[in-house]
Design a protein around this motif. Structure first.
Motif, PDB file in Angstrom:
ATOM      1  N   ARG A   1     107.704  20.382  44.154  1.00 60.82           N
ATOM      2  CA  ARG A   1     106.462  20.512  43.384  1.00 60.82           C
ATOM      3  C   ARG A   1     105.240  20.429  44.304  1.00 60.82           C
ATOM      4  O   ARG A   1     104.243  21.140  44.100  1.00 60.82           O
ATOM      5  CB  ARG A   1     106.396  19.439  42.302  1.00 60.82           C
ATOM      6  N   ALA A   2     105.310  19.572  45.317  1.00 61.85           N
ATOM      7  CA  ALA A   2     104.192  19.445  46.252  1.00 61.85           C
ATOM      8  C   ALA A   2     104.000  20.727  47.054  1.00 61.85           C
ATOM      9  O   ALA A   2     102.867  21.116  47.354  1.00 61.85           O
ATOM     10  CB  ALA A   2     104.442  18.264  47.194  1.00 61.85           C
TER      11      ALA A   2
ATOM     12  N   ALA B   1      97.092   0.754  43.111  1.00 50.91           N
ATOM     13  CA  ALA B   1      96.155   1.784  42.660  1.00 50.91           C
ATOM     14  C   ALA B   1      96.378   3.105  43.377  1.00 50.91           C
ATOM     15  O   ALA B   1      96.195   4.186  42.797  1.00 50.91           O
ATOM     16  CB  ALA B   1      94.720   1.299  42.875  1.00 50.91           C
ATOM     17  N   HIS B   2      96.817   3.036  44.643  1.00 52.91           N
ATOM     18  CA  HIS B   2      97.014   4.270  45.407  1.00 52.91           C
ATOM     19  C   HIS B   2      98.178   5.103  44.880  1.00 52.91           C
ATOM     20  O   HIS B   2      98.256   6.303  45.169  1.00 52.91           O
ATOM     21  CB  HIS B   2      97.231   3.940  46.890  1.00 52.91           C
ATOM     22  N   TRP B   3      99.064   4.530  44.106  1.00 49.59           N
ATOM     23  CA  TRP B   3     100.182   5.298  43.567  1.00 49.59           C
ATOM     24  C   TRP B   3      99.727   6.294  42.499  1.00 49.59           C
ATOM     25  O   TRP B   3     100.500   7.177  42.093  1.00 49.59           O
ATOM     26  CB  TRP B   3     101.256   4.364  43.017  1.00 49.59           C
ATOM     27  N   HIS B   4      98.489   6.181  42.047  1.00 53.57           N
ATOM     28  CA  HIS B   4      97.942   7.172  41.122  1.00 53.57           C
ATOM     29  C   HIS B   4      97.465   8.428  41.858  1.00 53.57           C
ATOM     30  O   HIS B   4      97.045   9.390  41.216  1.00 53.57           O
ATOM     31  CB  HIS B   4      96.767   6.570  40.342  1.00 53.57           C
ATOM     32  N   LEU B   5      97.567   8.425  43.188  1.00 52.89           N
ATOM     33  CA  LEU B   5      97.076   9.549  43.989  1.00 52.89           C
ATOM     34  C   LEU B   5      98.155  10.592  44.265  1.00 52.89           C
ATOM     35  O   LEU B   5      97.936  11.525  45.036  1.00 52.89           O
ATOM     36  CB  LEU B   5      96.508   9.029  45.315  1.00 52.89           C
ATOM     37  N   GLY B   6      99.315  10.430  43.644  1.00 52.97           N
ATOM     38  CA  GLY B   6     100.401  11.377  43.838  1.00 52.97           C
ATOM     39  C   GLY B   6     101.532  11.076  42.881  1.00 52.97           C
ATOM     40  O   GLY B   6     101.368  10.340  41.908  1.00 52.97           O
ATOM     41  N   GLU B   7     102.707  11.643  43.152  1.00 55.59           N
ATOM     42  CA  GLU B   7     103.893  11.377  42.338  1.00 55.59           C
ATOM     43  C   GLU B   7     104.563  10.086  42.789  1.00 55.59           C
ATOM     44  O   GLU B   7     104.567   9.763  43.977  1.00 55.59           O
ATOM     45  CB  GLU B   7     104.901  12.518  42.457  1.00 55.59           C
ATOM     46  N   VAL B   8     105.175   9.374  41.848  1.00 53.60           N
ATOM     47  CA  VAL B   8     105.955   8.178  42.152  1.00 53.60           C
ATOM     48  C   VAL B   8     107.412   8.466  41.843  1.00 53.60           C
ATOM     49  O   VAL B   8     107.752   8.925  40.747  1.00 53.60           O
ATOM     50  CB  VAL B   8     105.466   6.961  41.343  1.00 53.60           C
TER      51      VAL B   8
ATOM     52  N   TYR C   1      97.571  21.282  45.348  1.00 51.17           N
ATOM     53  CA  TYR C   1      96.228  20.849  44.935  1.00 51.17           C
ATOM     54  C   TYR C   1      96.238  19.998  43.666  1.00 51.17           C
ATOM     55  O   TYR C   1      95.190  19.674  43.118  1.00 51.17           O
ATOM     56  CB  TYR C   1      95.335  22.079  44.714  1.00 51.17           C
ATOM     57  N   ARG C   2      97.400  19.609  43.223  1.00 54.12           N
ATOM     58  CA  ARG C   2      97.559  18.942  41.931  1.00 54.12           C
ATOM     59  C   ARG C   2      96.742  17.652  41.815  1.00 54.12           C
ATOM     60  O   ARG C   2      96.173  17.361  40.760  1.00 54.12           O
ATOM     61  CB  ARG C   2      99.045  18.656  41.706  1.00 54.12           C
TER      62      ARG C   2
END
Length: 380
Positions: A341-342, A321-328, A347-348
């Motif tokens: 991009r980061a 679930a934590h992988w939805h908190l950023g890019e994979v 603030y994305r």
């Protein structure tokens, strides 16, 4: 009520998750607290966290093992946690005098299931609030009381039948009471953005074994950022990492000599800064894989990147679930653009991170340690 707090691990990262509760109970006349440690370093760390007044109130017991067990441990410590089991087996009288035992791990249930201490109440405060499947195993049904950080973990455990409505409580996250979350540690002497690379040790989930060296080399070669490599503290505690759950084994290689004294690079295999949130508070971009430290990271929302070298299907798996908190990143060639991009749009993922933090940690006005202490005393 005689309450014991057990610290029986190779490293110190679990201590801060339960030590604040000791201080809260030390102020309550209903509790007689014993701190049981298997190393001098653990006892020292507990004393640091609870303060001198509480330390003077509670009883400290150093747990030891016999000569034969020490000999066996010398040969096995790099492969398996032999000493942890030996500590339990060889100190049964100390545990038998207690009414309740508070632990941040699950091995201690062997005291009941293998060594016969069935009258003792077992209390579990997880050391972290992550999503890995290892944190949601059937062994957890064996605890008399489970104290959880928030609704995210609670809801998943209830759905899986790991806790019941009457044997758990949401108390918050005691570790946060050991840290100033507004602190901004200065990790480097310049103003370049700092990346934290925080790989786990799990043989299946860790990005360190297949990609670690390439990740570090690629980031260092950029020249426009600093890099702090601070893995899960257990990565460098053992040479061989085994996962019974995933049926995997990995040999951990030594750090490359080329990384020594490189400007803009810190490699920390397990100093106190690895466990006191110095890196998660001081960096600007997080790169990781399976560590629950991502949830401590989003106490202040910032960019996060997750490495998926084994092409795991993660999108509908609650263990990721934590992988939805950023890019994979599935291809190492995409890491550089993800960092770019980061840097351009930090603030994305703020909104989704704030929501995840609120569901993961109950931030009541009442301290988590006090709420946990009250729940433990209710077992009397």
């Amino acid at each position: 009520m005689k309450i014991g707090f057990l610290y029986n691990h190779d490293a110190l990262h679990q201590v801060s998750h339960t030590a604040p509760v000791i201080a809260a109970l030390a102020r309550d006349r209903r509790a007689e607290v014993t701190v049981l440690t298997s190393s001098d370093a653990q006892a020292t760390r507990v004393r640091e966290l609870i303060g001198g007044q509480a330390a003077a109130t509670v009883r400290f017991v150093a747990l030891d093992i016999g000569p034969l067990s020490r000999l066996l441990d010398a040969g096995l410590r790099w492969i398996a946690p032999f000493r942890r089991v030996a500590v339990l087996r060889e100190n049964l009288p100390e545990f038998a005098r207690l009414d309740a035992l508070v632990v941040p791990e699950t091995t201690s249930l062997m005291l009941r299931d293998r060594f016969g201490l069935t009258d003792l109440k077992y209390v579990w405060i997880p050391h972290g609030a992550g999503d890995r499947s290892v944190g949601f195993r059937s062994v957890m049904k064996g605890f008399d009381l489970v104290l959880l950080s928030g609704t995210k973990v609670r809801d998943r455990m209830l759905a899986m039948g790991l806790v019941k409505p009457d044997n758990h409580a949401i108390v918050g996250y005691p570790k946060f009471e050991t840290v100033d979350l507004t602190r901004r540690p200065r990790l480097f002497g310049d103003d370049r953005p700092t990346i934290l690379y925080n790989p786990h040790f799990d043989p299946l989930l860790s990005s360190w074994y297949p990609w670690g060296e390439a990740v570090v080399d690629a980031i260092v070669a950029r020249g426009d950022v600093n890099l702090a490599v601070a893995p899960h503290v257990m990565l460098f505690q053992r040479r061989i990492h085994a996962s019974v759950e995933h049926r995997r084994l990995h040999w951990r290689r030594d750090l490359p000599p080329r990384w020594q004294r490189r400007p803009g690079l810190i490699v920390d295999p397990g100093s106190p800064r690895s466990i006191d949130m110095s890196y998660t508070l001081g960096a600007d971009i997080y790169i990781g894989d399976a560590s629950s430290q991502i949830y401590e990271w989003i106490a202040r929302p910032r960019p996060a990147i997750f490495l998926n070298p084994r092409s795991i299907g993660w999108r509908d798996d609650p263990s990721f679930a934590h992988w939805h908190l950023g890019e994979v990143v599935d291809d190492l060639a995409d890491l550089g653009p993800a960092i770019d991009r980061a840097l351009v749009d930090p603030y994305r993922f703020d909104a989704v991170q704030r929501d995840a933090f609120a569901r993961t940690f109950d931030r009541s006005a009442r301290p988590a340690a006090e709420r946990a202490a009250e729940a433990i005393l209710s077992l009397a």
